[in-house]
Design an enzyme around this catalytic site. Structure first.
Site, PDB file in Angstrom:
ATOM      1  N   LYS A  92       0.624   9.668   9.028  1.00  0.00           N
ATOM      2  CA  LYS A  92       1.192   8.820   7.998  1.00  0.00           C
ATOM      3  C   LYS A  92       2.463   9.485   7.502  1.00  0.00           C
ATOM      4  CE  LYS A  92      -0.539   5.900   4.519  1.00  0.00           C
ATOM      5  NZ  LYS A  92      -1.786   5.382   4.010  1.00  0.00           N
ATOM      6  N   ASP A 111      -6.567   4.605  -5.735  1.00  0.00           N
ATOM      7  CA  ASP A 111      -6.043   3.493  -4.949  1.00  0.00           C
ATOM      8  C   ASP A 111      -7.073   3.052  -3.913  1.00  0.00           C
ATOM      9  OD1 ASP A 111      -4.275   1.562  -4.195  1.00  0.00           O
ATOM     10  OD2 ASP A 111      -3.031   2.888  -2.961  1.00  0.00           O
TER      11      ASP A 111
END
Ligand SMILES: *[C@@H]1O[C@H](CO)[C@@H](O)[C@H](O)[C@H]1NC(C)=O
Ligand SMILES: *[C@@H]1O[C@H](CO)[C@@H](O)[C@H](O)[C@H]1NC(C)=O
Ligand SMILES: *[C@@H]1O[C@H](CO)[C@@H](O)[C@H](O)[C@H]1NC(C)=O
Length: 974
Positions: A673, A783
């Site tokens: 990522k 999140d």
């Protein structure tokens, strides 16, 4: 040597006798030897469970605790709760005299055990296992069977007619299975049957009670709760003359209650609640001399209550709420002095509360809300020694608040009545009061200091009365207070700043009073879900914490309030307002300091920015990469960096890009990522980031994505994870709808089936629970969303991105946004107005994921007007069925009870107030109990979870031990 013949010669008879005994003994021990080897073989086939360690070849079976012998042969085996998982071998029937076989409370799977050759079997207990499939159609081969208990398994299909041929049966329990056919009317032939229970089988084909059951002359106990019963109760039930307990609750029965029930002279319990019964309650039921429990709430019964209730029997429970009953309450409900509760809310009842109830010392609760009662409450009700709940809201009761309250009375609901007078100072003696709702009465006087000493009070609603004067400036102990509503009174003076230090206050409504002065800045320390100070005479600056979003309605019509930042539509706190408030020079000096230091800060900041930019321009391409590794790696950063190519790009999201790279040495796949920052990370932040990465890198949990290393320089960070073959959950749930944004090469036409969804929910919950509970300090994800739940090749869920991505993105965002983390549709409401959040924000977001799993809906779909949470709560309030809310794609193959549990759990997790949400640990526990794999299909547990759920329509605990189910299946009693 001569002695021996002498012995024989002189004592022939005793010797013969001795030999005879010896040979009998040998026969017996031969038999027991055989039985021992049968049992040892059984033990071996059961996988030698440690719980059977006493079964060995050096002792006799009759000495083993699990075995009972009669006349030196094995007649009973009890393997209750012995952690057995294996199939029971058919050889167990080689024990020719076996009468009792108890396999209850184990983990046995597979079909009905192969034991039909146990020809003498009388007692068979298979309850609390995970058996599946049908009951054998030739179960009547066990022709001596007297006692059969299959409760809490997963048996399905029809109950075979052969059951009706087990003529010796006196006990038949088939509670809580997956039967999806029906039962035979032949059960009515079981002339010896005393106990019949088929409750909690809501997949039965809807059927009426057969009139044939009326022939069960010996039946004492009939329990058919939630068995999909329709139609009327047959008149033939009047002939069940031995009946002691009848429970037909939670069905769809119609018609009237047979008047002939009055003939059932041994009936102690009549539970008909939650049906659609209509008509009047037959008078002769009130004459039954044994009646203790009468529960008919939630039907459509009308007419008056027979006045003789309580006079002729030891009545304990009288629950008639949610009907259309009129007239008065029976006068003598407590005539025998054993009455535990009167529950008659939501009817059309009128008149006064019978004086006799004031002398009823056994009462635990009295619930008369929403009727047309009037007059005063007999004073003894308040002080009845065991009283717990008094609920009288929505009537026309008058009188004053009592000065003394029963010791354990925790809930007093008297809103919408005509109570008057002051709050007595003696209220400090209301030791255990947790809820006091006295809204909309005619109470008056001051709010006494003593009221603030109630240590256990969590809800205090005194709105809509005539209280006046100032609030006590000191609060002695409102440690538990969660909800305080004093609106619509005539209170005046300042708002006490002590309110700002109440640790649990979530709702504060002081609107429509005459409070004046400044809002104490201390209130800003509270985590408030609702704050309403509107329609008062407050002045000065609104505490800074409230100047941002979420409080638009909190300060309406307080024209002298002002703000200096934020979005509230209030005047700016300019000099004029300050002047008009006659603020001291001290205050002016403070403001001056603020202004000057603000100016300096801006100058400094601008200077730094300019310097930053210069440095950035010079050094952008040269900053070295720093590698933080958590595992031994067989690749280096260079390999990763060179492979960040367009070909390997598999996704692009808000926080950056995701690449899939094959490790050329091991062949395993890596996910990388890449998080870019437009602005350079400052040094402090970078350190903080690395620190967090280090914590996360050391976490090893099978439900958290393994972070292999982090490669970062000043302008971007690369997080290298193990690659998850099935990618993220959202693609499976919403992939088709989102085709355009998905960059994945694999198109999912595959439907995510229900068992997999449940497994994913459990896995994700385990991961979150680990982070919340098992780390030295709870680590909040911030999140949680379906795109952060990744799936491996076997669809095991792993949580990705603990806090990291957000921290990075946050850094790059404008200051006004910095308070808001999380993704739209998943953000807990408290995030809107405070940055002081705890792990309950993850619980909220996880609740949204649960709702996604059940409904298949997107949390925040562009075509819908509301987000998923609002939608789900609306469905709940409109009492939609689970069929109407669940995803079409799982309708074919799922267990409704599990889906209902997940949906309800999703609702519980998304309540507005963080304190009312469960913890992840509790969430996980409920999910586990719901899953066949995790909870081993133990249905009992499944139901234990139910009372947590809010809607009363879910079945409550099924306690097997409580066979005489004086069941607590309703929500009227605690
Ligand atoms: C079952 O046995 C285990 C230990 O073997 C014990 O901890 C547990 O309490 C038992 N459960 C019941 C319901 O007896
Ligand atoms: C009943 O359930 C079983 C097992 O789930 C299934 O195989 C069977 O088809 C079902 N029968 C009916 C009539 O739905
Ligand atoms: C009712 O109960 C009593 C006492 O338990 C018993 O003697 C009697 O036989 C029962 N009556 C019927 C009709 O079963």
């Amino acid at each position: 040597m001569p002695k021996l013949p002498l012995l024989f010669a002189t004592t022939p008879f005793p010797t013969l006798f001795f030999l005879l005994i010896l040979s009998i003994f040998q026969v017996i021990s031969q038999n027991l030897d055989d039985e021992r080897s049968i049992l040892l073989d059984v033990k071996q086939q059961l996988g030698n469970p440690p719980s059977l360690q006493s079964w060995n070849s050096s002792s006799l079976p009759c000495d083993w605790p699990e075995i009972t012998c009669t006349d030196n042969t094995v007649t009973a085996i009890s393997l209750h709760n012995k952690t057995i998982r294996e199939k029971i071998p058919a050889t167990i029937c080689d024990l020719k005299n076996l009468i009792v076989l108890d396999l209850s409370n184990n983990y046995i799977v597979g079909e009905f055990p192969d034991i039909l050759n146990c020809s003498k079997l009388e007692y068979l207990l298979l309850l609390q296992n995970s058996f599946v499939g049908p009951i054998p159609a030739d179960i009547d081969r066990l022709s001596h069977l007297r006692y059969l208990d299959l409760t809490a398994n997963n048996f399905s299909g029809d109950i075979p007619a052969a059951i009706g041929r087990l003529r010796e049966l006196f006990y038949l329990f088939l509670v809580q299975n997956e039967f999806n056919g029906t039962w035979p009317t032949e059960i009515g032939n079981l002339a010896n049957l005393e106990h019949l229970a088929m409750a909690y089988n809501d997949k039965f084909r809807p059927s009426a009670l057969p009139k044939e059951f009326g022939a069960l002359k010996k039946l004492k106990y009939l329990w058919m709760t939630q068995a999909n019963l329709i139609g009327e109760i047959p008149k033939s039930f009047n002939h069940l003359s031995s009946l002691e307990h009848l429970d037909l609750s939670l069905n769809k029965l119609e018609g009237t209650i047979p008047g002939g029930f009055g003939k059932l002279q041994n009936l102690t319990g009549l539970n008909l609640f939650w049906n659609q019964l209509s008509g009047e309650i037959p008078v002769n039921i009130s004459l039954i001399p044994t009646l203790e429990t009468f529960k008919v709430f939630s039907n459509q019964l009308s007419g008056v209550l027979p006045p003789a209730f309580g006079l002729h029997s030891e009545l304990k429970r009288f629950e008639v709420s949610e009907n259309k009953l009129s007239g008065e309450l029976p006068q003598h409900l407590c005539a025998r002095g054993v009455l535990l509760g009167v529950v008659a809310s939501n009817n059309n009842l009128s008149g006064e509360v019978p004086k006799s109830l004031g002398n009823c010392r056994s009462l635990l609760t009295i619930q008369l809300s929403n009727n047309r009662f009037s007059g005063e409450i007999p004073s003894g009700i308040w002080t009845s020694p065991d009283m717990i709940w008094v609920m009288l809201a929505g009537n026309s009761f008058s009188g004053t608040l009592p000065s003394k309250l029963a010791r354990n009375l925790s809930r007093v609901e008297i809103s919408n009545n005509k109570f008057s007078g002051p709050i007595p100072a003696e209220i400090s003696s209301w030791m255990n009061i947790a809820v006091l709702n006295a809204s909309n009465n005619m109470l008056s006087g001051k709010i006494p200091m003593e009221l603030t000493s109630l240590r256990n009070i969590s809800v205090l609603l005194l709105d809509g009365n005539q209280f006046s004067g100032e609030l006590p400036s000191e609060i002695i102990s409102w440690k538990s207070l969660n909800n305080l509503n004093l609106s619509r009174n005539k209170l005046s003076g300042p708002i006490p700043k002590a309110l700002g230090s109440l640790p649990n206050l979530n709702y504060l409504d002081l609107s429509e009073n005459q409070f004046s002065g400044q809002i104490p800045p201390e209130l800003g320390h509270l985590t408030l879900n609702i704050l309403d100070l509107s329609f008062n005479q407050l002045s000065g600056m609104v505490p800074i914490e409230f100047q941002y979003g979420g409080y638009e309605h909190s300060f309406l019509n307080d024209p002298k309030l002002c703000v200096n930042v934020g979005t509230l539509k209030l005047p700016r706190c300019d000099a004029k307002v300050v002047d008009s408030d006659k603020l001291s020079t001290k205050y002016l000096v403070m403001i001056l300091i603020f202004v000057v230091s603000g100016f300096l800060a801006i100058v400094l900041f601008t200077l730094l920015m300019i310097r930053d930019d210069n440095r950035k321009n010079h050094s952008r391409d040269h900053t070295p990469w720093k590698v933080t590794q958590f595992q031994t790696l067989d690749f280096n950063e260079q390999y990763i960096l060179t492979n960040l190519t367009e070909n390997n790009l598999i996704g692009r999201g808000g926080s950056g890009e995701v690449y899939r790279i094959a490790n050329n040495r091991s062949g395993e796949l890596l996910a990388v990522k890449k998080i870019c920052n437009n602005r350079r990370l400052d040094h402090k932040f970078q350190k903080q980031f690395i620190a967090e990465v280090e914590i996360l890198g050391t976490i090893r949990h099978s439900n958290i994505v393994k972070l292999l290393c982090c490669i970062s320089n000043e302008s971007s960070s690369l997080l290298v994870y193990e690659y998850m073959e099935k990618q993220s959950l959202d693609r499976w749930l919403h992939g088709k709808k989102q085709r355009t944004t998905s960059m994945t090469s694999s198109v999912h036409n595959f439907v995510l089936d229900w068992p997999t969804r449940l497994q994913i929910a459990i896995g994700a919950a385990k991961g979150l629970c680990h982070m919340h509970e098992n780390c030295s300090a709870p680590i909040i994800h911030r999140d949680v969303k379906s795109s952060n739940i990744l799936l491996d090749a076997e669809f095991n869920a792993k949580i990705a991105d603990f806090g990291l991505a957000k921290m990075l993105v946050k850094q790059g965002e404008a200051d006004t946004m910095s308070g808001v983390a999380g993704s739209y549709g998943y953000i807990a409401p408290e995030y809107a107005y405070t940055t002081k959040v705890n792990e309950k924000i993850d619980v909220y977001s996880f609740g949204v994921v649960l709702l996604e799993l059940v409904t298949g809906r997107e949390p925040n779909s562009r075509d819908e007007h509301m987000c998923l949470v609002e939608w789900a709560w609306d469905q709940f309030k409109e009492e939609k069925t689970i069929e109407e809310v669940m995803d079409e794609e799982i309708k074919e193959q799922c267990e409704r009870a599990q889906v209902t549990t997940l949906f309800s759990l999703g609702l519980m997790c998304t309540t507005r107030s963080p304190s009312t949400r469960p913890t992840m640990k509790e969430v996980l526990e409920i999910l586990r109990q719901c899953s066949p794999q995790e909870g081993h299909g133990r249905k009992k547990k499944d139901h234990e979870a139910a009372p947590l759920l809010q809607n009363g329509t879910y079945p409550a605990t099924y306690k097997h031990s409580e066979k005489e189910s004086d069941n607590e299946d309703d929500d009227n009693f605690i």
